[in-house]
Motif scaffolding. Structure first.
Motif, PDB file in Angstrom:
ATOM      1  N   ASP A 100       0.809  -1.218   0.000  1.00  0.00           N
ATOM      2  CA  ASP A 100       0.000   0.000   0.000  1.00  0.00           C
ATOM      3  C   ASP A 100       0.847   1.275   0.000  1.00  0.00           C
ATOM      4  O   ASP A 100       0.594   2.186  -0.792  1.00  0.00           O
ATOM      5  N   PRO A 101       1.866   1.374   0.877  1.00  0.00           N
ATOM      6  CA  PRO A 101       2.689   2.599   0.866  1.00  0.00           C
ATOM      7  C   PRO A 101       3.394   2.827  -0.473  1.00  0.00           C
ATOM      8  O   PRO A 101       3.565   3.971  -0.901  1.00  0.00           O
ATOM      9  N   GLN A 102       3.794   1.741  -1.111  1.00  0.00           N
ATOM     10  CA  GLN A 102       4.472   1.872  -2.409  1.00  0.00           C
ATOM     11  C   GLN A 102       3.517   2.403  -3.466  1.00  0.00           C
ATOM     12  O   GLN A 102       3.876   3.252  -4.280  1.00  0.00           O
ATOM     13  N   TRP A 103       2.263   1.913  -3.477  1.00  0.00           N
ATOM     14  CA  TRP A 103       1.273   2.440  -4.427  1.00  0.00           C
ATOM     15  C   TRP A 103       1.017   3.918  -4.156  1.00  0.00           C
ATOM     16  O   TRP A 103       0.840   4.711  -5.084  1.00  0.00           O
ATOM     17  N   GLN A 104       1.008   4.296  -2.890  1.00  0.00           N
ATOM     18  CA  GLN A 104       0.808   5.705  -2.536  1.00  0.00           C
ATOM     19  C   GLN A 104       1.915   6.574  -3.115  1.00  0.00           C
ATOM     20  O   GLN A 104       1.664   7.663  -3.624  1.00  0.00           O
ATOM     21  N   LEU A 105       3.145   6.076  -3.043  1.00  0.00           N
ATOM     22  CA  LEU A 105       4.279   6.824  -3.594  1.00  0.00           C
ATOM     23  C   LEU A 105       4.197   6.934  -5.116  1.00  0.00           C
ATOM     24  O   LEU A 105       4.571   7.957  -5.693  1.00  0.00           O
ATOM     25  N   LEU A 106       3.719   5.877  -5.758  1.00  0.00           N
ATOM     26  CA  LEU A 106       3.629   5.885  -7.220  1.00  0.00           C
ATOM     27  C   LEU A 106       2.604   6.893  -7.724  1.00  0.00           C
ATOM     28  O   LEU A 106       2.780   7.495  -8.788  1.00  0.00           O
ATOM     29  N   GLY A 107       1.528   7.065  -6.987  1.00  0.00           N
ATOM     30  CA  GLY A 107       0.535   8.055  -7.381  1.00  0.00           C
ATOM     31  C   GLY A 107      -0.652   7.465  -8.123  1.00  0.00           C
ATOM     32  O   GLY A 107      -0.596   6.356  -8.678  1.00  0.00           O
ATOM     33  N   CYS A 158       3.688  -5.736 -22.180  1.00  0.00           N
ATOM     34  CA  CYS A 158       2.968  -5.701 -20.913  1.00  0.00           C
ATOM     35  C   CYS A 158       3.921  -6.060 -19.774  1.00  0.00           C
ATOM     36  O   CYS A 158       3.942  -5.400 -18.726  1.00  0.00           O
ATOM     37  N   LYS A 159       4.730  -7.089 -19.992  1.00  0.00           N
ATOM     38  CA  LYS A 159       5.716  -7.477 -18.983  1.00  0.00           C
ATOM     39  C   LYS A 159       6.704  -6.342 -18.739  1.00  0.00           C
ATOM     40  O   LYS A 159       7.019  -6.007 -17.584  1.00  0.00           O
ATOM     41  N   LEU A 160       7.198  -5.722 -19.807  1.00  0.00           N
ATOM     42  CA  LEU A 160       8.165  -4.631 -19.687  1.00  0.00           C
ATOM     43  C   LEU A 160       7.583  -3.479 -18.865  1.00  0.00           C
ATOM     44  O   LEU A 160       8.228  -2.949 -17.953  1.00  0.00           O
ATOM     45  N   THR A 161       6.351  -3.101 -19.187  1.00  0.00           N
ATOM     46  CA  THR A 161       5.714  -1.970 -18.517  1.00  0.00           C
ATOM     47  C   THR A 161       5.457  -2.260 -17.047  1.00  0.00           C
ATOM     48  O   THR A 161       5.796  -1.451 -16.169  1.00  0.00           O
ATOM     49  N   LEU A 162       4.843  -3.413 -16.759  1.00  0.00           N
ATOM     50  CA  LEU A 162       4.514  -3.730 -15.374  1.00  0.00           C
ATOM     51  C   LEU A 162       5.764  -4.016 -14.547  1.00  0.00           C
ATOM     52  O   LEU A 162       5.796  -3.735 -13.347  1.00  0.00           O
ATOM     53  N   THR A 163       6.803  -4.554 -15.185  1.00  0.00           N
ATOM     54  CA  THR A 163       8.081  -4.747 -14.482  1.00  0.00           C
ATOM     55  C   THR A 163       8.669  -3.396 -14.088  1.00  0.00           C
ATOM     56  O   THR A 163       9.251  -3.248 -13.001  1.00  0.00           O
ATOM     57  N   SER A 164       8.511  -2.393 -14.952  1.00  0.00           N
ATOM     58  CA  SER A 164       8.978  -1.043 -14.631  1.00  0.00           C
ATOM     59  C   SER A 164       8.230  -0.492 -13.423  1.00  0.00           C
ATOM     60  O   SER A 164       8.816   0.143 -12.545  1.00  0.00           O
ATOM     61  N   VAL A 165       6.919  -0.739 -13.384  1.00  0.00           N
ATOM     62  CA  VAL A 165       6.111  -0.281 -12.244  1.00  0.00           C
ATOM     63  C   VAL A 165       6.609  -0.935 -10.956  1.00  0.00           C
ATOM     64  O   VAL A 165       6.836  -0.261  -9.943  1.00  0.00           O
ATOM     65  N   VAL A 166       6.782  -2.255 -10.991  1.00  0.00           N
ATOM     66  CA  VAL A 166       7.239  -2.983  -9.799  1.00  0.00           C
ATOM     67  C   VAL A 166       8.631  -2.506  -9.392  1.00  0.00           C
ATOM     68  O   VAL A 166       8.915  -2.315  -8.200  1.00  0.00           O
ATOM     69  N   GLY A 167       9.505  -2.287 -10.378  1.00  0.00           N
ATOM     70  CA  GLY A 167      10.860  -1.846 -10.088  1.00  0.00           C
ATOM     71  C   GLY A 167      10.898  -0.494  -9.389  1.00  0.00           C
ATOM     72  O   GLY A 167      11.647  -0.299  -8.425  1.00  0.00           O
TER      73      GLY A 167
END
Length: 270
Positions: free
Chosen positions: A60-67, A130-139
């Protein structure tokens, strides 16, 4: 954003997408003599499934930081992947309708191995992106902007993340150009032998979906880039506010950052 609603929304999108991937994988694995194009697609599906698992592990805190924008666009990318898997599963059923016991008939093998190569390639490329994009989000999510690293290490990490996102944007732009050309060629191409109008419309639709997904992914990557560039600014501010401690003897010259003239300095013990 309500943290609980963020987690519920992301899991509520990612879990059904993973389920669709598992169903499509099951269908592909039943084809014992599948052409190489379908075997490669299985690898892409497994990779995206693993990435979705990582996405659901973001806190949750990480999603908050992402916006909020990143959260929304992550859900869009995941939904697009799910819908493409559902369409491909339906199309695969049409392509293999003359086959039995997991062995492709000659007619279906020609359909899958030759006529539908473009569709399969488009699907594979969409999964890879899709993998590239979501991996960037997780990273970026796992890279906490509040970590207590040495300033030099922090700056190096920020620069590395910024370079990774810029590379992803460049790759997206290149793929968008290729997909735009592919879509134009498909729209004016003649219908292949043994290809139904439904198959033709499905192939065009898949490339159009890939085009849309790439555009949405670019927006998401731009949001991530903006966030990491803001982190770079913060890291540089921290670098300009160094405090040096020389022990408890109250001696020596102690300066963090000075932008003006220095006077009244006394050396030695007080």
């Amino acid at each position: 954003m309500d943290p609980l609603s963020i987690t519920a929304a992301v899991v509520g999108i990612a879990a059904p997408a993973a389920h669709c991937i598992h169903l499509l994988l099951s269908d592909l694995q039943k084809i014992v003599d599948a052409p190489e194009t379908l075997n490669s697609l299985k690898t892409d599906l497994i990779s995206v499934d693993q990435t979705l698992a990582s996405l659901q592990a973001v806190s949750d805190p990480q999603w908050q930081l992402l916006g909020e924008a990143v959260v929304t666009q992550s859900k869009t990318a995941t939904t697009s992947c799910k819908e493409s898997c559902e369409r491909f599963k339906t199309a695969l059923g049409r392509w293999t309708r003359h086959s039995e016991d997991g062995k492709l008939s000659l007619r279906d093998r020609a359909m899958v191995g030759f006529i539908k190569q473009g569709y399969i390639k488009s699907m594979s490329e969409q999964l890879q992106h899709c993998k590239l994009t979501l991996t960037s989000v997780v990273g970026i999510a796992t890279f906490s902007l509040q970590q207590t690293q040495a300033t030099g290490e922090m700056m190096a990490t920020v620069s590395q993340k910024e370079a990774e996102i810029l590379d992803s944007i460049a790759a997206t732009d290149k793929q968008l150009t290729e997909v735009n050309a592919k879509l134009g060629a498909l729209c004016i191409a003649k219908q292949e032998e043994d290809e139904t109008e439904v198959d033709r419309a499905s192939a065009i639709s898949q490339v159009a979906v890939e085009q849309t997904a790439l555009g949405e992914s670019r927006k998401l990557l731009e949001e991530l880039l903006s966030g990491i560039q803001a982190a770079a600014v913060d890291a540089r501010k921290d670098q300009a506010q160094v405090v040096n401690n020389f022990g408890g003897q109250n001696e020596g010259m102690q300066i963090g950052v000075s932008y003006g003239a220095i006077s009244g300095i006394t050396f030695g013990k007080k």
